[in-house]
Design an enzyme around this catalytic site. Structure first.
Site, PDB file in Angstrom:
ATOM      1  N   GLU A   1       0.840  -1.204   0.000  1.00  0.00           N
ATOM      2  CA  GLU A   1       0.000   0.000   0.000  1.00  0.00           C
ATOM      3  C   GLU A   1       0.873   1.252   0.000  1.00  0.00           C
ATOM      4  O   GLU A   1       2.092   1.172   0.135  1.00  0.00           O
ATOM      5  CB  GLU A   1      -0.920  -0.010   1.221  1.00  0.00           C
ATOM      6  CG  GLU A   1      -0.188  -0.249   2.526  1.00  0.00           C
ATOM      7  CD  GLU A   1      -0.602   0.693   3.633  1.00  0.00           C
ATOM      8  OE1 GLU A   1      -0.633   1.907   3.368  1.00  0.00           O
ATOM      9  OE2 GLU A   1      -0.857   0.220   4.750  1.00  0.00           O
TER      10      GLU A   1
ATOM     11  N   LYS B   1      -5.732  10.687   1.102  1.00  0.00           N
ATOM     12  CA  LYS B   1      -5.776   9.338   1.668  1.00  0.00           C
ATOM     13  C   LYS B   1      -6.953   8.649   0.991  1.00  0.00           C
ATOM     14  O   LYS B   1      -8.113   8.966   1.262  1.00  0.00           O
ATOM     15  CB  LYS B   1      -5.959   9.405   3.183  1.00  0.00           C
ATOM     16  CG  LYS B   1      -5.898   8.063   3.885  1.00  0.00           C
ATOM     17  CD  LYS B   1      -6.053   8.254   5.391  1.00  0.00           C
ATOM     18  CE  LYS B   1      -6.057   6.915   6.118  1.00  0.00           C
ATOM     19  NZ  LYS B   1      -6.291   7.088   7.569  1.00  0.00           N
TER      20      LYS B   1
ATOM     21  N   VAL C   1      -5.554   0.206   2.931  1.00  0.00           N
ATOM     22  CA  VAL C   1      -5.644  -1.252   2.817  1.00  0.00           C
ATOM     23  C   VAL C   1      -6.803  -1.651   1.906  1.00  0.00           C
ATOM     24  O   VAL C   1      -6.640  -2.480   1.007  1.00  0.00           O
ATOM     25  CB  VAL C   1      -5.795  -1.899   4.212  1.00  0.00           C
ATOM     26  CG1 VAL C   1      -6.202  -3.372   4.096  1.00  0.00           C
ATOM     27  CG2 VAL C   1      -4.494  -1.786   4.996  1.00  0.00           C
TER      28      VAL C   1
ATOM     29  N   LYS D   1      -3.838  -1.932  13.947  1.00  0.00           N
ATOM     30  CA  LYS D   1      -3.034  -0.916  14.628  1.00  0.00           C
ATOM     31  C   LYS D   1      -3.424  -0.849  16.105  1.00  0.00           C
ATOM     32  O   LYS D   1      -4.598  -0.882  16.450  1.00  0.00           O
ATOM     33  CB  LYS D   1      -3.206   0.438  13.941  1.00  0.00           C
ATOM     34  CG  LYS D   1      -2.638   0.456  12.523  1.00  0.00           C
ATOM     35  CD  LYS D   1      -2.826   1.798  11.854  1.00  0.00           C
ATOM     36  CE  LYS D   1      -2.187   1.794  10.464  1.00  0.00           C
ATOM     37  NZ  LYS D   1      -2.909   0.957   9.497  1.00  0.00           N
TER      38      LYS D   1
END
Length: 302
Positions: free
Chosen positions: A22, A83, A103, A156
């Protein structure tokens, strides 16, 4: 529009192992120049492991599968980059935007290109304040509908890990531990959340992937690969930093897509760079394991 780099296209067509990467880690996940160095070093890890890297990003509205070094450099330094999640791809294409793919967007592009394995740092998931914000990453929806294999160090650590794992269960996503029986917790390897399935070799995982495909189960397989032991951080210390980061995000009224980059940046600065170093190490480790899985998959096809 999807544009596959010639060397990546040739690798796919000749059944060479390919590993997708990514690019939000470049545009939003790390500061310059660490982002550029990491992106190029991760590609080198994959090459040295005997596979072909394919970093994915969007430049001027074109979804690029297999970014050149020049394009990676551009994404590492340019201002006002977006993003780009799965839902944003059509807007990015229509408005000729540039940015890093998350992702979910990278999974989509990988699948469309015919790439079976994708390595990342950590997936998005259910945020810790989801009961108030309803902030749940699109990554989880993509994992429940796009049949590729994603290698990560869990979700995360800034997220609600038990809720994320439960959401994956609801979506029917198979989560497999690689040499672990616990869901990795990104910065620290062990979350205490037990996994039902684990493997110890790339070959075992390749067989599971082949069976999934034969059964036409249109869902991702998520491979949980803990960070290298020597780079894993102490859980208590990380959790203290995360709590402080979440409080600061509230004070600054940080919301939506800006939350994760803000938190990661806060952690890196307030850990004196330790979280960034661990992030870099685990991304490289995931890329290496992804390469081994891709090679095991292709070995059965040749």
């Amino acid at each position: 529009m999807l544009q596959i780099a010639p060397h990546v296209k040739e690798a796919i067509e000749t059944l060479k192992p390919v590993v997708a990467l990514e690019s939000t880690i470049i545009t939003h996940g790390m500061p310059y120049p660490a982002n550029l160095h990491t992106a190029l070093e991760v590609e080198q890890v994959i090459k040295e492991a005997g596979a072909v890297p394919a970093t994915i990003g969007v430049i001027n509205g074109i979804i690029k599968v297999g970014l050149s070094e020049e394009e990676i450099t551009y994404l590492s330094q340019a201002k006002d980059l977006h993003k780009i999640s799965l839902k944003d791809l059509s807007v990015a294409a229509a408005k000729k935007l540039s940015g890093g793919t998350t992702v979910s967007a990278t999974m989509f592009a990988s699948y469309k290109a015919g790439i079976q394995v994708f390595a990342t740092g950590g997936i998005g998931g259910v945020h810790r304040d989801a009961r108030e914000s309803f902030d749940v990453s699109t990554d989880l929806e993509a994992l429940g509908s796009i049949p590729i294999t994603v290698v990560c160090a869990g979700a995360k650590a800034i997220l609600d890990l038990p809720a994320t794992l439960e959401y994956l269960e609801t979506k029917g996503v198979l989560v497999v531990g690689y040499k672990t029986d616990e869901f990795p917790a990104f910065y620290y390897g062990r979350s205490g959340l037990k996994l039902e399935h684990s493997v110890t070799t790339p070959g075992e995982l390749a067989q599971i992937i082949r069976e999934r495909d034969a059964l036409e189960i249109n869902k991702a397989i998520l491979v949980g690969n803990p960070p290298p032991e020597e780079m894993a951080l102490e859980k208590g210390k990380v959790e203290q930093l995360i709590e402080a980061a979440l409080q600061q995000a509230k004070v600054n009224n940080i919301k939506g897509k800006d939350v994760t980059p803000f938190l990661l940046d806060y952690l890196a600065k307030n850990s004196k760079g330790e979280t960034l170093e661990t992030n870099i190490a685990l991304v490289k480790n995931n890329a290496y394991v992804g390469s081994l899985i891709a090679k095991a998959l292709m070995a059965a096809k040749i």
